[in-house]
Structures are given as structure tokens and as C-alpha cells.
Motif scaffolding. Structure first.
Motif, PDB file in Angstrom:
ATOM      1  N   LEU A  77       0.856  -1.186   0.000  1.00  0.00           N
ATOM      2  CA  LEU A  77       0.000   0.000   0.000  1.00  0.00           C
ATOM      3  C   LEU A  77       0.896   1.241   0.000  1.00  0.00           C
ATOM      4  O   LEU A  77       1.691   1.451   0.926  1.00  0.00           O
ATOM      5  N   LYS A  78       0.769   2.068  -1.021  1.00  0.00           N
ATOM      6  CA  LYS A  78       1.597   3.259  -1.188  1.00  0.00           C
ATOM      7  C   LYS A  78       0.828   4.250  -2.060  1.00  0.00           C
ATOM      8  O   LYS A  78      -0.179   3.894  -2.675  1.00  0.00           O
ATOM      9  N   PRO A  79       1.261   5.506  -2.136  1.00  0.00           N
ATOM     10  CA  PRO A  79       0.484   6.516  -2.883  1.00  0.00           C
ATOM     11  C   PRO A  79       0.244   6.168  -4.344  1.00  0.00           C
ATOM     12  O   PRO A  79      -0.804   6.517  -4.899  1.00  0.00           O
ATOM     13  N   SER A  80       1.162   5.482  -4.997  1.00  0.00           N
ATOM     14  CA  SER A  80       0.958   5.134  -6.404  1.00  0.00           C
ATOM     15  C   SER A  80      -0.002   3.966  -6.576  1.00  0.00           C
ATOM     16  O   SER A  80      -0.415   3.663  -7.695  1.00  0.00           O
ATOM     17  N   ASN A  81      -0.371   3.304  -5.477  1.00  0.00           N
ATOM     18  CA  ASN A  81      -1.361   2.229  -5.529  1.00  0.00           C
ATOM     19  C   ASN A  81      -2.707   2.654  -4.953  1.00  0.00           C
ATOM     20  O   ASN A  81      -3.558   1.814  -4.669  1.00  0.00           O
ATOM     21  N   VAL A  82      -2.878   3.966  -4.777  1.00  0.00           N
ATOM     22  CA  VAL A  82      -4.157   4.521  -4.332  1.00  0.00           C
ATOM     23  C   VAL A  82      -4.641   5.483  -5.411  1.00  0.00           C
ATOM     24  O   VAL A  82      -3.929   6.422  -5.777  1.00  0.00           O
ATOM     25  N   LEU A  83      -5.834   5.238  -5.930  1.00  0.00           N
ATOM     26  CA  LEU A  83      -6.403   6.095  -6.950  1.00  0.00           C
ATOM     27  C   LEU A  83      -7.420   7.040  -6.330  1.00  0.00           C
ATOM     28  O   LEU A  83      -8.223   6.639  -5.484  1.00  0.00           O
ATOM     29  N   VAL A  84      -7.388   8.280  -6.761  1.00  0.00           N
ATOM     30  CA  VAL A  84      -8.269   9.320  -6.237  1.00  0.00           C
ATOM     31  C   VAL A  84      -9.427   9.484  -7.210  1.00  0.00           C
ATOM     32  O   VAL A  84      -9.226   9.876  -8.362  1.00  0.00           O
ATOM     33  N   THR A  85     -10.642   9.177  -6.779  1.00  0.00           N
ATOM     34  CA  THR A  85     -11.814   9.255  -7.634  1.00  0.00           C
ATOM     35  C   THR A  85     -12.839  10.188  -7.014  1.00  0.00           C
ATOM     36  O   THR A  85     -12.767  10.529  -5.833  1.00  0.00           O
ATOM     37  N   LEU A  86     -13.807  10.589  -7.814  1.00  0.00           N
ATOM     38  CA  LEU A  86     -14.862  11.454  -7.314  1.00  0.00           C
ATOM     39  C   LEU A  86     -15.680  10.774  -6.229  1.00  0.00           C
ATOM     40  O   LEU A  86     -16.306  11.432  -5.401  1.00  0.00           O
ATOM     41  N   ASP A  87     -15.674   9.462  -6.215  1.00  0.00           N
ATOM     42  CA  ASP A  87     -16.496   8.677  -5.301  1.00  0.00           C
ATOM     43  C   ASP A  87     -15.729   8.198  -4.082  1.00  0.00           C
ATOM     44  O   ASP A  87     -16.267   7.500  -3.247  1.00  0.00           O
ATOM     45  N   GLY A  88     -14.445   8.557  -3.976  1.00  0.00           N
ATOM     46  CA  GLY A  88     -13.618   8.099  -2.868  1.00  0.00           C
ATOM     47  C   GLY A  88     -12.357   7.426  -3.377  1.00  0.00           C
ATOM     48  O   GLY A  88     -12.166   7.247  -4.588  1.00  0.00           O
TER      49      GLY A  88
END
Length: 617
Positions: free
Chosen positions: A138-149
Motif C-alpha cells: 500500500l503506497k500513494p501510487s497504488n491509491v487512486l483518487v476518484t470522485l467517489d472516494g
């Protein structure tokens, strides 16, 4: 997103490849489309890994496990072929840039955004851990930022590389700066390690800096700090700092569980949760995707070989795309969950990123046998992880409810989705003669065949007419029946028979309203309904009223499609319309036409088809 290179494939397992999205330690990620036009992400394994028998065997087990994960805070594995010369995996869309890209472009997230991010990541880890898996990277490049969360991607890739490559090269398993102390020591990964990584991710999101030193610092120095020194959390807002500090405890036993993290957060997440600049960034990405066309050298689907098989060994036929009516479970592929549509932006298309969900070795002691990916799945009934929406309740349900205080009759259309407690569990459209409520649902606790949900009003017509924050109960009463209770109101809901406007309603229909004025030669007012090939929850009906020199046009949201189409006029497109509230169109068997009624206006009448039919889509 980059253009395909001359040596890139143009097709994988029936998916037409359109562009390059990026590369990782396991393979190359491509943007693709399937026969129905759905856009997906396809990850193709590196050739050197494809030649490794041990890797292939592990990859096959891990893909099987990946199908168990997916929901509100993760993404869905759609298809794979682990026996192909080059193994591949197709995944659903996840809308938005990575957290790393977001912070690099727009700076640290504000406190309310970071807290909402934390809640989403905690719920994602709940879903992963409930399946007997550990993310491990788990790291910032494996977290996607979407309008829904936020959405979590690339589950457990490091573990697979450990088995196939890393142990032969001495490479470090994980991402420096976002590893747990036990990872650095080479100990067995546990869910507590994911919690440590979550703490590092939220510290980065709120400050723009990694808590143990950034990429400019020597990797071994960063790893030493993680194992022996305290993180730098001085720049964080107080509430964020408290959560991050708890997650970054050196001892795994001292870290909170995901459910304990959620207890530290505000009860109601911010809505909208993203700063305006980030929201605009997501919209621009969607616009770029709309411009993308298939490369000229890509084959047409009718030219694909007929011997393709999916991951279950079933043949994938060549030829034209199947019709939308082809929904036989044995032949159709899984559809992308509707919740990825991102609410208020409706038709925003997502930026594709590949999701690879991989099981981390053998199941932990005490994990049920059903979670063991090596167990044959044929003939096994799918089970629902504890705390998740019961699988038998997932789907769309409809029925009438009666409110004893107001004596109003409501039509309810409920859509329930899979996912863990605390996640978005679906939506409800509720309509009576003069009120429309669109409600988002959050799952509280869930049993084997029941669920408690919290409501959050998304749309109210007229404004303020719908309640908010109510607690609702739903319980299975049979294979196709659901009992719904909200306070003193209850209803028996049945499985919805469809989602799209049936063919017999589509086109333009008209009727006259009122009577001609005495002594006037002018025709009476005329009302026209332009009904498109839409689905419930969309503005599939357009209403036009003409007469007396005036013209008025309004849009209406489709609420139900069978046995009648029910819609509610919500906004004026032209003129000065008096919105007519709930309206209904039903078949008229006596003359082969349709009948329209608007209870709030006290109007009704037969409809005649306009010729030629409307071309609106």
C-alpha cells in the motif's frame, strides 16, 4: 497514456488494445476495449515471468483469489488467461489519478480530504483482510483518487515477485518509505503491516512528504529510520496526526485494526471530499479518454480467431458483439459495477489503471478453507465474507410502501451492491405523486440474510422534502423477495424485471391536454413525450408542451421500467414549465398504444406515436 509501440500487441484474449498506460515489475498495462465497447485495463505479464513454471502456478492461484476481492473501495477483476503464452489480466476501470500524482500536481490534501481518504483506505483493507489476503504494498501510487472516494489497486504484486524473482536476486520486497518494520526484517506479512503502510500514506497525503524521508534519501537510511526512529508528523493537522501516529507504531500489536481506525474518524465524511482543482483534473482526464480511438492497425473483432478461451476455459466466440439482450449467465462476462460512475458527474469516463489482486502465499492459520485459492471452485456456492452485504441481496428490487402518517403511497427502487460494512452499499429512488428522493446507502452491520443501512439524501425534489440519516433495515424473505423497513414504514420488494426502457415505449408520443377554448380555432395544448433508450436513474424522458403560442420543455428522471415506465420531471430545459411531478406510461391493450397519467396534475389520456419516430438517443 502513451501510443502503442510497433512491437506492442494489439489484442489480448478478445480485448482490443488502444494505448499504453504504464509498466510495473510484473508486466505492461494497456488500455483496451471489449466486444461490447466497455473500456478496460489489461496487464500482460513480462515474457521472462511467463516462462517460469513456478510463477505461472502461483499466478493462477492468485488470480482465482483476486476474484474474491472487489467492491466499493477496490476494483473488480473481470477476466484473465493464466495459461496463455503471455498470461494476462483484465480489470475494471477506476476513475482518477494516483494519490502520488494528485499530491505532486496540487500539493497536500486538506484535512477533511485526508480524513475521508483514511476512511476509504481502512474500508478497503477490511475487504482485503476479510478474504484472507494481505495487500503488502500500500503506497500513494497504488491509491487512486476518484470522485467517489479512494480506490486501492495492485494487491500483493511484491509477494508474487518474491516467489518468482526477488528471492533469486536479493531484491527488497516492498516500496521503501512505505514498508513496515516487519517487512524490512523479512518477517511474514500480516494485516498489521498494511495498517503501518496506511499510516505512512495518509501522512504523505496531508503533508506532501514521506514520514521517514523521501526518494532523495538513501534507501537503506529510510529503512533504518522505519525500523528504529519515529516518523516526522509535525506538519500534520492534529486529527490526522493522531491516526497516523497510531498506525505507525513499531509493534504490530500496538497498531489499530481497520475498524478501530474508522472509530477515530468523523461519523459523516465530507461531500464533496476533493478540492475543486482535483475534481477538475479528473474531468480533464475523462475528456482525454473520450478522444482516444483504436489504432488503425488493430484488428476488427470479427477477424479475431475463434479459439480464444476465458480463464474458465470457455470459448470466446468471434464475430459481431452480442446483443444487449444476451444475458445468459453461462456466456456473458461480468459487468463493471455501476458505482464507478461517480455520482454527480454521471457520464464521466474513468482513467484506466490495471488492478492486479494477488494472494500472499498460503492462507493464514484459521482462515476458512473457502478462502484457499487452491481449492477447486467448480460447483461451490459463493459465500459472503462476514460483515459484507449478503450476496443473495445484491441486485435491484422494487415495490410499493405506504406511509401511515401522511397516507402517501411510494414507489421504491432499491439497488444493493456487494461490499463491507461502512462502505457505500447502493442507492434508493423513492417517488410519490409530488416528491422524488435519490438516496445513497451506507452499510452498517450485516447478517447472513439481512442488512442495516444508513441513508444519505443525494437529490430531493422539491428541496428539503426528503429525510436524511435515517436507519433502514432490509431482510430476505424468499429467493426473490426483500422486506424493507424504515421506522413505521415498510414494504415488500421484489426483484426488478429490468433496467432499460423496453422497445415498445421508445420514440415520440403525443396527446392533447385540456379542451379547445370556446369560439377559438386554435388547437388545444399538446404534450409530447420523447422517450429514449435509457436506464433507470437517467433523464431518459423529455416532455414538451405546446399550445397558445407558448412552448415548454422539461427533462424527467426514469425511476422504473416494468410493468410501466415511471418518471419524475426534475428540471426545465426551455420556457417556464410547471413540473408535473410523478408521471406514468402504461401499455393500452385495447388499442395497441400507450396510456399516460399525471396524478399530481389530475391529467391522463391515450398516447399516439409521432411519425417519424424520434431520433434522440
Amino acid at each position: 497514456m502513451d501510443a502503442l509501440r510497433p512491437d506492442d500487441p494489439v489484442e489480448a484474449g478478445g480485448y482490443r488494445l488502444l494505448a499504453r498506460l504504464g509498466a510495473g515489475g510484473m508486466g505492461q498495462v494497456y488500455l483496451g476495449r471489449d466486444r461490447r465497447g466497455r473500456t478496460v485495463a489489461v496487464k500482460m505479464v513480462h515474457p521472462e515471468l511467463a516462462r517460469d513454471r513456478e510463477f505461472r502456478s502461483r499466478f493462477e492461484r492468485e488470480v482465482a483469489a483476486a476474484r474474491r476481492v472487489g467492491g466499493t473501495w477496490t476494483a473488480q477483476v473481470l477476466d484473465a488467461d493464466t495459461s496463455a503464452p503471455t498470461p494476462w489480466l483484465a480489470t475494471a476501470y477506476v476513475p482518477g489519478p494516483t494519490l502520488r500524482e494528485t499530491v505532486a500536481r496540487h500539493g497536500p490534501l486538506p484535512e477533511h480530504s485526508t480524513l475521508t481518504l483514511t476512511g476509504g483506505l481502512a474500508r478497503a483493507l477490511q475487504a482485503v483482510h476479510a478474504c484472507g489476503l494481505v495487500h503488502r504494498d500500500l503506497k500513494p501510487s497504488n491509491v487512486l483518487v476518484t470522485l467517489d472516494g479512494p480506490r486501492v489497486i495492485d494487491f500483493g504484486i511484491a509477494r508474487s515477485l518474491d516467489a518468482a524473482v526477488a528471492t533469486r536476486t536479493g531484491a527488497v520486497i516492498g516500496s521503501p518509505g512505505f514498508m513496515s518494520p516487519e517487512q524490512i526484517r523479512g518477517q511474514r506479512p500480516t494485516p498489521a503491516g498494511d495498517v503501518f503502510c496506511l499510516g505512512a500514506v495518509l501522512a504523505y497525503a496531508a503533508s506532501g512528504h514521506e514520514p521517514f524521508g523521501g526518494p532523495d534519501l538513501d534507501m537503506h537510511a529510510v529503512m533504518y529510520r522505519i525500523a528504529h526512529e519515529e516518523p516526522d508528523l509535525g506538519a500534520l493537522p492534529e486529527r490526522v496526526r493522531q491516526v497516523a501516529k497510531a498506525c505507525l507504531a513499531k509493534s504490530p500489536d500496538a497498531r489499530p485494526r481497520p475498524d478501530e481506525i474508522l472509530a477515530l474518524l468523523p461519523d459523516e465524511p465530507a461531500d464533496p471530499w476533493l478540492p475543486a482543482a482535483v475534481t477538475a483534473d479528473i474531468g480533464r482526464g475523462a475528456a482525454r479518454l473520450l478522444e482516444l480511438q483504436a489504432p488503425e492497425h488493430a484488428p476488427t473483432f470479427s477477424a479475431l480467431p475463434a479459439h480464444h478461451t476465458d480463464v474458465r476455459g470457455r470459448p470466446v466466440p468471434s464475430g459481431p458483439p452480442p446483443s444487449s439482450a444476451d444475458t445468459t449467465p453461462a456466456t456473458r462476462r461480468t459487468r463493471t459495477p455501476a458505482y464507478l460512475a461517480a455520482g454527480a458527474f454521471g457520464t464521466v469516463l474513468a482513467i484506466a489503471v490495471a488492478l492486479v489482486v494477488l494472494q500472499n502465499g498460503e492462507p493464514e492459520p484459521g482462515v476458512p478453507a473457502a478462502l484457499d485459492a487452491t481449492t477447486p471452485t467448480a460447483g461451490r456456492t459463493p459465500t459472503t465474507p462476514a460483515g459484507h452485504m449478503p450476496q443473495a441481496m445484491v441486485g435491484t428490487w422494487e415495490g410499493q410502501s405506504y406511509h401511515p402518517a401522511t397516507r402517501e403511497q411510494w414507489l421504491r427502487r432499491v439497488t444493493l451492491r456487494p461490499g463491507p460494512s461502512g462502505g457505500t452499499a447502493g442507492s434508493i429512488w423513492s417517488v410519490t405523486d409530488d416528491t422524488l428522493c435519490e438516496t445513497r446507502l451506507t452499510l452498517i452491520p450485516a447478517g447472513a440474510d439481512s442488512a442495516e443501512l444508513r441513508s444519505h439524501t443525494v437529490r430531493s425534489v422539491p428541496a428539503g422534502a426528503c429525510g436524511n440519516g435515517s436507519r433502514w433495515s432490509m431482510e430476505l424473505a424468499g429467493d426473490a423477495t426483500l422486506n424493507w423497513t424504515a421506522g413505521s414504514t415498510s414494504a415488500t420488494l421484489s426483484k426488478a424485471s429490468g433496467d432499460r426502457v423496453p422497445e415498445r415505449y421508445r420514440g415520440q408520443w403525443w396527446t392533447t391536454i385540456g379542451r379547445p377554448t370556446a369560439g377559438s380555432t386554435a388547437p388545444p395544448p399538446r404534450k409530447t413525450f420523447d422517450i429514449s433508450d435509457g436506464t433507470a436513474g437517467t433523464e431518459a424522458v423529455e416532455i414538451t408542451v405546446t399550445g397558445g403560442g407558448d412552448r415548454c420543455r422539461a427533462a424527467a428522471v426514469l425511476v422504473s421500467v416494468e410493468p410501466a415506465i415511471v418518471f419524475f420531471s426534475t428540471r426545465t430545459l426551455e420556457g417556464n414549465c410547471k413540473l408535473g411531478g410523478m408521471q406514468r406510461i402504461t401499455p393500452a391493450p385495447e388499442n395497441g398504444g400507450l396510456r399516460w397519467e399525471a396524478p399530481q396534475q389530475g391529467q391522463s389520456g391515450g398516447l399516439q406515436r409521432n411519425w417519424p419516430p424520434s431520433r434522440r438517443t
